[in-house]
Design a protein around this motif. Structure first.
Motif, PDB file in Angstrom:
ATOM      1  N   ASN A 268      38.255 -24.011  -9.622  1.00 31.42           N
ATOM      2  CA  ASN A 268      39.109 -24.840 -10.629  1.00 31.42           C
ATOM      3  C   ASN A 268      39.340 -23.713 -11.763  1.00 31.42           C
ATOM      4  O   ASN A 268      38.486 -23.171 -12.341  1.00 31.42           O
ATOM      5  CB  ASN A 268      38.356 -25.757 -11.204  1.00 31.42           C
ATOM      6  N   ARG A 269      40.799 -23.623 -12.167  1.00 32.67           N
ATOM      7  CA  ARG A 269      41.042 -22.837 -12.965  1.00 32.67           C
ATOM      8  C   ARG A 269      40.472 -23.137 -14.411  1.00 32.67           C
ATOM      9  O   ARG A 269      40.044 -22.383 -15.459  1.00 32.67           O
ATOM     10  CB  ARG A 269      42.555 -22.697 -13.364  1.00 32.67           C
TER      11      ARG A 269
ATOM     12  N   ASP B 138      47.271 -19.616 -10.150  1.00 32.44           N
ATOM     13  CA  ASP B 138      46.591 -19.440 -11.100  1.00 32.44           C
ATOM     14  C   ASP B 138      45.236 -18.696 -10.930  1.00 32.44           C
ATOM     15  O   ASP B 138      44.810 -18.313  -9.774  1.00 32.44           O
ATOM     16  CB  ASP B 138      46.155 -20.683 -11.681  1.00 32.44           C
TER      17      ASP B 138
ATOM     18  N   THR C 115      41.616 -17.739 -11.073  1.00 28.92           N
ATOM     19  CA  THR C 115      40.315 -18.726 -11.008  1.00 28.92           C
ATOM     20  C   THR C 115      39.135 -17.836 -10.812  1.00 28.92           C
ATOM     21  O   THR C 115      38.046 -18.336 -10.940  1.00 28.92           O
ATOM     22  CB  THR C 115      40.432 -19.765 -10.033  1.00 28.92           C
TER      23      THR C 115
ATOM     24  N   GLU D 160      45.564 -14.907  -2.517  1.00 28.84           N
ATOM     25  CA  GLU D 160      44.848 -15.919  -2.929  1.00 28.84           C
ATOM     26  C   GLU D 160      43.635 -16.419  -2.265  1.00 28.84           C
ATOM     27  O   GLU D 160      43.435 -17.039  -1.330  1.00 28.84           O
ATOM     28  CB  GLU D 160      46.138 -17.001  -2.679  1.00 28.84           C
TER      29      GLU D 160
ATOM     30  N   LYS E  50      42.360 -19.901  -1.246  1.00 30.95           N
ATOM     31  CA  LYS E  50      42.248 -20.843  -1.837  1.00 30.95           C
ATOM     32  C   LYS E  50      43.050 -22.097  -1.426  1.00 30.95           C
ATOM     33  O   LYS E  50      44.267 -22.011  -0.629  1.00 30.95           O
ATOM     34  CB  LYS E  50      43.069 -20.328  -3.116  1.00 30.95           C
ATOM     35  N   THR E  51      42.831 -23.263  -1.664  1.00 32.49           N
ATOM     36  CA  THR E  51      43.492 -24.480  -1.341  1.00 32.49           C
ATOM     37  C   THR E  51      43.994 -25.357  -2.665  1.00 32.49           C
ATOM     38  O   THR E  51      44.778 -26.326  -2.442  1.00 32.49           O
ATOM     39  CB  THR E  51      42.436 -25.479  -0.560  1.00 32.49           C
ATOM     40  N   ALA E  52      43.783 -24.746  -3.705  1.00 32.12           N
ATOM     41  CA  ALA E  52      44.183 -25.220  -4.851  1.00 32.12           C
ATOM     42  C   ALA E  52      44.486 -24.255  -5.893  1.00 32.12           C
ATOM     43  O   ALA E  52      43.615 -23.078  -5.791  1.00 32.12           O
ATOM     44  CB  ALA E  52      43.439 -26.337  -5.592  1.00 32.12           C
ATOM     45  N   TYR E  53      45.253 -24.211  -6.820  1.00 34.10           N
ATOM     46  CA  TYR E  53      45.578 -23.481  -7.982  1.00 34.10           C
ATOM     47  C   TYR E  53      45.925 -21.927  -7.462  1.00 34.10           C
ATOM     48  O   TYR E  53      45.496 -21.012  -7.741  1.00 34.10           O
ATOM     49  CB  TYR E  53      44.395 -23.493  -9.119  1.00 34.10           C
ATOM     50  N   VAL E  54      46.838 -22.118  -6.721  1.00 36.43           N
ATOM     51  CA  VAL E  54      47.233 -20.895  -5.780  1.00 36.43           C
ATOM     52  C   VAL E  54      47.944 -19.900  -6.463  1.00 36.43           C
ATOM     53  O   VAL E  54      47.808 -18.729  -6.440  1.00 36.43           O
ATOM     54  CB  VAL E  54      47.726 -21.138  -4.460  1.00 36.43           C
TER      55      VAL E  54
ATOM     56  N   GLY F 260      45.994 -39.392  -6.712  1.00 34.30           N
ATOM     57  CA  GLY F 260      45.349 -38.180  -6.709  1.00 34.30           C
ATOM     58  C   GLY F 260      43.974 -38.492  -6.226  1.00 34.30           C
ATOM     59  O   GLY F 260      43.344 -39.692  -6.226  1.00 34.30           O
TER      60      GLY F 260
END
Length: 471
Positions: A202-203, A195, A197, A182, A189-193, A372
């Motif tokens: 961002n994915r 997915d 990318t 990741e 990664k801190t997001a979309y772990v 969010g």
């Protein structure tokens, strides 16, 4: 592939210097590496490099060492609308505009301070200037690609480089995904772990980038297959020629195409996947309408694409299908965000709140039921309407529409090299559809790739044997 005698003939003493073009192409292919160029230092470097290339091109033209391939006459709607948007965004930062136009926050600041601040339409002039700089950078990329993309052999090579570069980024993403690492380069990664990318945060952004590269690969494969079927023969003989052409010359393109498609599926981006499929469909329909590609061939390519896509979804696309089936508008926050953005637009529908200032403006309109963090509106159209005002935003949308119209006319006009305007039209469909629900076109690496492709596509909408434009 050599540049043939049918290419543009440049007057003696005013030779075409492709070094600037290849430098620009190198910049475009490297732009996704630093997290999609989203940080100020990376997009600032992109802007400086493109600005330097523009200065070198202008110096070569002014000194008579190079002649422009295109003047304003053929792309004047694009140039006019783009200029109007830039001028209005600049005007938003000026304090000499009527005080009644200035954002209300400036009056509140005056009442809290002991001195008067020079107000402006923009709530944050610095952010507006930054957004203008990025927009000018994309315009510069389009202009340089337009000037240097008139040679069909060069346009072909550019698509090849972009396809290979996209496949390399996709391969990197696949390696990280299947190894369970990741990481984005050296960052965790801190997001979309879960997915893919690649080098993007961002994915959805990488999905758009991969989709654009997939369109390029599809265009090149179509060219390869079309050349193999130029000779009239039976269906069996045509299929044999296609197989031989793919095995000898097009196998690497097919590998790149499959790599990009797999990476796209594993992003698990619903909008990215859907918009790319629409773009591929638009490409095949447009190619079938040209005089260069047989309609039966376009239908056949569409059938093969659908078959491969179905297989990929069966074995690797369960998460996309699950997300599509479980999508509930009532349970998502975006409709709430869109509702509040529309309310903000209503308060300054004509003049906007300042280009590039969505994050600052939206904090005054968000409600407690929006949990969010939203630095973007997740709709380019709504965000631009809020920031620029409806008239200027409409002019900006008109730029995209004008590019699509130029490509559509090129598809109808060209016989040879019609694939390039088809690629441009498909690319516009992709970003236009995805922009309704996301902000991928606001990622500098994605916007740079798109504007470069459109420069190449528009340059190929006219025969290279026609005389150069007068300014």
């Amino acid at each position: 592939m050599s540049e043939t005698a049918t290419e543009t003939v440049v007057p003696a003493g005013r030779t075409d210097r492709p070094l600037l073009f290849w430098s620009l192409l190198a910049i475009i292919t490297l732009a996704p590496l630093p997290l999609g160029c989203v940080d100020a230092w990376s997009w600032g470097l992109l802007a400086c490099l493109v600005g330097l290339l523009l200065l070198l091109w202008a110096g070569a033209v002014a000194s008579g060492r190079q002649s422009p391939a295109f003047g304003m006459r053929r792309v004047w709607p694009v140039v006019l609308l783009f200029t109007l948007v830039v001028l209005w965004a600049w005007l938003q930062t000026r304090s000499f505009t009527p005080a009644a136009w200035h954002h209300p926050l400036w009056a509140l600041a005056d009442s809290a301070l002991t001195w008067t601040l020079p107000g402006s339409i923009s709530i944050d002039p610095f952010q507006t200037v930054s957004a203008i700089t990025r927009l000018l950078t994309y315009g510069g990329i389009f202009w340089l690609a337009l000037q240097y993309g008139r040679r069909s052999s060069r346009a072909h090579r550019a698509l090849v480089v972009l396809t290979y570069a996209g496949a390399i980024y996709a391969l990197y993403g696949l390696i990280m995904y299947f190894l369970g690492l990741e990481l984005i380069l050296f960052f965790r990664k801190t997001a979309y772990v879960n997915d893919l990318t690649s080098t993007f945060v961002n994915r959805n952004s990488f999905a758009t980038f991969a989709g654009l590269a997939l369109v390029c690969a599809t265009g090149l494969i179509t060219v390869t297959v079309t050349k193999a079927t130029l000779v009239q023969s039976s269906i069996a003989e045509s299929l044999l020629r296609i197989i031989e052409a793919i095995a000898e010359k097009g196998w690497l393109l097919v590998v790149c195409w499959l790599t990009l498609l797999l990476a796209l599926v594993l992003t698990h981006s619903r909008a990215g996947f859907f918009s790319t499929m629409l773009a591929l469909g638009a490409f095949l329909v447009a190619a079938g309408m040209t005089r260069a590609v047989d309609r039966r061939l376009a239908i056949g390519l569409g059938g093969v694409t659908a078959m491969v896509l179905t297989l990929f979804l069966m074995f690797n696309g369960q998460q996309i299908l699950v997300r599509l089936l479980e999508t509930s508008v009532a349970e998502e926050e975006r409709p709430l965000v869109y509702e509040r953005v529309i309310a903000a637009i209503a308060d300054s529908a004509t003049i906007g709140s300042g280009y590039g200032t969505f994050e600052e403006v939206f904090r005054f309109y968000r409600t407690a039921d929006i949990l969010g963090t939203y630095t973007k509106a997740h709709s380019v159209y709504l965000e631009n309407a809020l920031e620029l005002g409806l008239p200027a935003a409409t002019a900006l949308y008109g730029v995209l529409l004008s590019l699509a119209v130029i490509c559509a006319l090129g598809i109808r006009r060209r016989r040879r090299d019609a694939v390039y305007p088809c690629v441009g039209l498909a690319a516009t469909v992709l970003v236009a559809v995805h922009s309704t629900v996301d902000f991928s076109l606001q990622i500098p690496a994605v916007a740079a790739l798109y504007t470069f492709l459109m420069g190449i596509a528009c340059a190929q909408c006219w025969s290279s044997r026609q005389p150069e434009d007068a300014w």
